[in-house]
Write an enzyme that holds these catalytic residues in place. Sequence first.
Site, PDB file in Angstrom:
ATOM      1  N   GLY A  75      -0.605 -13.213 -28.735  1.00 53.36           N
ATOM      2  CA  GLY A  75      -0.977 -13.672 -30.056  1.00 53.36           C
ATOM      3  C   GLY A  75      -0.354 -12.875 -31.179  1.00 53.36           C
ATOM      4  O   GLY A  75       0.575 -12.092 -30.983  1.00 53.36           O
ATOM      5  N   THR A  78      -4.525 -10.399 -36.674  1.00 52.66           N
ATOM      6  CA  THR A  78      -5.850 -10.853 -37.071  1.00 52.66           C
ATOM      7  C   THR A  78      -6.602  -9.675 -37.673  1.00 52.66           C
ATOM      8  O   THR A  78      -6.092  -8.559 -37.773  1.00 52.66           O
ATOM      9  CB  THR A  78      -6.619 -11.461 -35.885  1.00 52.66           C
ATOM     10  OG1 THR A  78      -7.786 -12.145 -36.385  1.00 52.66           O
ATOM     11  CG2 THR A  78      -7.043 -10.394 -34.888  1.00 52.66           C
ATOM     12  N   CYS A 215      -3.179 -15.123 -37.453  1.00 50.73           N
ATOM     13  CA  CYS A 215      -2.627 -15.744 -36.251  1.00 50.73           C
ATOM     14  C   CYS A 215      -1.280 -16.412 -36.520  1.00 50.73           C
ATOM     15  O   CYS A 215      -0.831 -17.253 -35.742  1.00 50.73           O
ATOM     16  CB  CYS A 215      -3.609 -16.737 -35.642  1.00 50.73           C
ATOM     17  SG  CYS A 215      -5.202 -16.008 -35.219  1.00 50.73           S
TER      18      CYS A 215
END
Length: 281
Positions: A75, A78, A215
Amino acid sequence: MSELRFVRLGFGEDAVEYREAWQKQREVHASRFADEIPDTCLLLEHQPVYTAGRRTEDSERPLDGTPVIDVDRGGKITWHGPGQLVGYPILKLPRPVDVIAHVRRLEDALIATCAEFGVETSRVEGRSGVWVLGDPVEERPSFGGLSLDFDPRLQDDEFDPRLNGPEYAPSNAGQRREDRKLAAIGIRIAKGVSMHGFSLNVNPDNTWFDRIVPCGIRDAGVASLAGELGRDVTIEEVLPVVEKHLRQVMEAAVLLPREVGEAAPGTPDTEAPAEAEKAPV
């Protein structure tokens, strides 16, 4: 799947510093790999921190140089902090690991949790996590003078919401009635054992997300249970509900290895490194 053990590490004034929790994950991961402990889920609240997965680009980080901790999960970037419930399920999975099936189980548990509080959530194709779906584009209201017919985010892949005022801020996605992420998932599989996990926005200050491109997604935003319900919701309320649904989903799961030779499809928030089974990210 065997019984899932929960360990509550710290909340509120006892919120856990990120590096401390990361080290705890490593210790639990090693013990689970050695079969010294059962499958274990660490639950906690973090002190405010930005963390960046392996796919994070420089253009998605805070513009003001705010420190970011680079981590070994899949990912992108965040935020974690007060009002957000974080879970790190450290589970032994059959090899070769079906990474996507693991992510889907986490999503199922979180979708059920949100439903119990009266918030309807869903998946978005190609984007992991749990989402509140927005209205169709043609039905969304203009916000701050923005005409959706000329939304620059739809035309410019490099559009930067951090530089263009509150009408584009991720925290205002609910006012724009856009898709908004309520829970994020970012994992790593090492030696057949999962690490990292999920974050569920219960009642955080979502303006923390406005300093980054959460993200790596520029055309949607973030949400919280409290914001969607229009009332206060506490971590204390949500904690037993998350535990219940994680236990139900995980203990009922029939864990199967990914078929040998089958391509392992990836999501933006998964990482299976070389020492485990590879999955595209």
